[in-house]
Each structure stands twice: as C-alpha cells, then as structure tokens.
Enzyme design. Sequence first.
Site, PDB file in Angstrom:
ATOM      1  N   HIS A   5     -82.435 -57.290  75.934  1.00  0.00           N
ATOM      2  CA  HIS A   5     -81.706 -57.981  74.969  1.00  0.00           C
ATOM      3  C   HIS A   5     -80.207 -57.592  74.333  1.00  0.00           C
ATOM      4  CE1 HIS A   5     -83.657 -55.089  71.730  1.00  0.00           C
ATOM      5  NE2 HIS A   5     -84.092 -55.758  72.459  1.00  0.00           N
ATOM      6  N   ASP A  15     -83.272 -49.148  71.988  1.00  0.00           N
ATOM      7  CA  ASP A  15     -83.192 -50.259  71.891  1.00  0.00           C
ATOM      8  C   ASP A  15     -82.210 -50.967  71.586  1.00  0.00           C
ATOM      9  OD1 ASP A  15     -84.635 -52.674  71.279  1.00  0.00           O
ATOM     10  OD2 ASP A  15     -85.649 -51.860  69.375  1.00  0.00           O
ATOM     11  N   GLU A  52     -82.713 -61.084  69.965  1.00  0.00           N
ATOM     12  CA  GLU A  52     -83.928 -61.000  69.845  1.00  0.00           C
ATOM     13  C   GLU A  52     -84.817 -59.581  68.908  1.00  0.00           C
ATOM     14  OE1 GLU A  52     -87.437 -57.613  71.257  1.00  0.00           O
ATOM     15  OE2 GLU A  52     -85.379 -57.434  70.306  1.00  0.00           O
ATOM     16  N   GLU A  53     -84.232 -59.553  67.928  1.00  0.00           N
ATOM     17  CA  GLU A  53     -84.628 -58.315  67.106  1.00  0.00           C
ATOM     18  C   GLU A  53     -85.492 -59.313  65.493  1.00  0.00           C
ATOM     19  OE1 GLU A  53     -86.275 -55.409  67.541  1.00  0.00           O
ATOM     20  OE2 GLU A  53     -84.306 -54.517  68.607  1.00  0.00           O
ATOM     21  N   ASP A  80     -86.564 -53.699  78.185  1.00  0.00           N
ATOM     22  CA  ASP A  80     -86.632 -53.812  77.035  1.00  0.00           C
ATOM     23  C   ASP A  80     -85.610 -52.492  76.258  1.00  0.00           C
ATOM     24  OD1 ASP A  80     -85.743 -53.499  73.954  1.00  0.00           O
ATOM     25  OD2 ASP A  80     -87.497 -55.500  73.467  1.00  0.00           O
ATOM     26  N   HIS A 187     -85.669 -47.989  65.646  1.00  0.00           N
ATOM     27  CA  HIS A 187     -85.132 -49.491  64.703  1.00  0.00           C
ATOM     28  C   HIS A 187     -85.137 -48.306  63.669  1.00  0.00           C
ATOM     29  CE1 HIS A 187     -87.569 -52.731  65.945  1.00  0.00           C
ATOM     30  NE2 HIS A 187     -87.059 -52.654  67.255  1.00  0.00           N
TER      31      HIS A 187
HETATM   32 ZN   LIG Z   1     -85.779 -54.257  72.026  1.00  0.00          ZN
END
Ligand SMILES: [Zn+2]
Length: 369
Positions: A5, A15, A52-53, A80, A187
């Site tokens: 993603h 990420d 995706e998130e 990922d 995140h």
């Molecule tokens: Zn991810």
Amino acid sequence: MGGNHRDAWVYGAVDPNSGTASMLEAVHGVGELLKAGWKPKRSIIFGSWDAEEEGLIGSTEWGEQHAAQLANAVAYLNMDVAVSGPKFVASSVPSLKQFLRDVARAVPGAKGGTVYDAWQKSSRPEPDNAQTPTEAIGDSRRSPQAQVNQDVPVGDLGSGSDYTVFLQHVGVPSTDVSSTGPYGVYHSVFDNFNWFKNFGDPDFKYEQQMARVFGLQAIRMANADVLPYDYQQYGREILAYLDAAKKKADGAFGSQSPDFKPAADSARKFEQAGAKVLALQRKQSSDLARLNHALRNAESALLLPDGLPNRPWFRHAIYAPGQYTGYAAVVIPGVNEAIDKHDLQLAKQQIDALAAALERATRVLNGAH
Ligand SMILES: [Zn+2]
C-alpha cells in the site's frame, strides 16, 4: 501478483514507504531482466494500493473487481512494512511456508550470510531474543498457531494488511514478509525519514534485502514449472488446529462436546492427498498443466460457499482475522468462534462445513493424477 500500500497515516517512512521503495526496486529488477530478454512464464502484476489504513479499501475493491481472473492467480505476495528493523519475519498459508524458507536461503542477508541464516538465529529462543514491548507491533501476527516442524516459524495470515481480500475472500495462496525491530513510532507523526535514517535502516541494506526477497518470490512463482505448494504441510497444520479446538470444546461443552472425528478424518485424507501430490511434484513427469491446475484449485476449494457465520464476505475455512483479536489470525475460524461463543449447534454445523471444505480440496488434489 504482488502488492503494497502507498497511503500512510502521516509521513509513513516505515509504514508503508519502506515497503513501497522496496517493491519499486523489485519492479526495477524485473524490468532489467525483461530488457535482458527474460520472459516470465506467467504474467506478473504489481499493485500499489490506496486507502489501506482506512480499511484495506484499495486492495479490496481491486480484488473484488478482478475476482474472476484471480481464480487463476498462483499467488498474492504482500509486503506492507518492508523494514522497521533487522529481524526477518514472514507469514503465509502452510502450503507456501517452505517456499518462503527456500527464497530466504537464496537471498544474501544485510549483515552477511543469507536471510535464512539470520532468520534462524533470530528465531532461536534465547534470552537475548526476548521481545521488547515495542517489537510486538510487528510480531504479534507472526507466531504460528501450530508449529509442526522444527524449521524457522512462518506465521498465519490474519489481517491488518492487503492480503485479506486475496486469501480470505477469493482464495489465492498468499505470503507476507517484513524485517522488523523496535518500532515505537508506528502510525505516528514520528514515523518519518529522520527516524528511518537514524534508527530503522541507516544504510538501506535491509531495504535491498527485502526488495530481493519480494522480487525473487515473484520470479520463482512466475517461472515454476511445477507450483511449489506443499499440501501435506497444510494438512498437518489443520490437524493440529483441530486437536487444539477439540480440547477447547471438551473444556467448554464437557460431555456434550461435538464429535470432531469426521473433520479430523477429512483433514487426514487431505494430508495424505497432499503427500501423494508432493511425490508427483518432485517427479515432474506427469501432465504438468493438470498437476498445476489441481495444486492451485485446492486452495480455492477451502472457501466456504456461505462464508463464515455473521460475516459471509470472509469465506476461507482455515484462516480469518479474529473478530476480537486485532491483527492476529483465527484458525478454523467457524469452529473456534462457535466454541468461544459457547454455541454448540453452530460448532457442530461449522465442523461439518469444515469437513466438507476439506473433502472438496482433497478431491481437487486427487484430480492431479
Ligand atoms: Zn501498512
């Protein structure tokens, strides 16, 4: 096909951008091979997923739209987070665990040796390998629920990344790889280039390693004369899941506990069919198209026609994201969640549905010869 993603909560250096950079480098490598005259025997598709998130939206929409073509896809290879540290981890369906170990043996490790050597070292239960709390973010989904041999552990596919639609809705055999480490900025706004350059992978060696692991999987799957699935291993793991579920059911229902024998018998037949096909795969002398067809369709045969109770979109009889476990997988989910709910009728019904799926997959495998 492979995918990663590209949307992030904030900057997302790890990420997903560590994965995006790595996937693009693998695509670059495949491009160089094509320029040099190489031709893959099967088509390779790379997907760059959005949203995706927010709920795996890009990959889910694409997977639903292309479900008919995906019925012929030999694998979905997910990446990922490619790199948040030095520890290699992987998850896949049981049929592809040995494939992943073989790929890891062929790729040089970032610190010398092979990826497999480093993987073996880091998965040994030594005190200095104790998980730090921050490591658990990347690793919580990586401990297999059944470890039926002594090799490096390959985890089960739950959810939290884009393989979900491919495996759990469409039934494409899937893998997911990562190189993890203490990653307290997950995140957050601090998952940025500064963190990556100082702590994640300062000289980008692990980025290169993961590009090779990802790209080599694609090349090997695309060019395999005989698809490298191991259904004997798959059967063994399902037998172990059934064993654990039976114990749990005996505790929950006592003398009322449902009969697991039909499902266990079906799993044993599936394992035996897997062993027979494995012998054919090693000989390579039979009708290869027929053999590969059976190998590929055995995975889709594990889809439940009605899906799982209360969530019919999730159709895989062996793997689902847990309804209450976050990223972690629930194995033989129909059965286990019925026991957890203390619903005896549903448990019986789901044991039957599982047995029927295993019978279907066994018939498909037996069609190889
Ligand atoms: Zn991810």
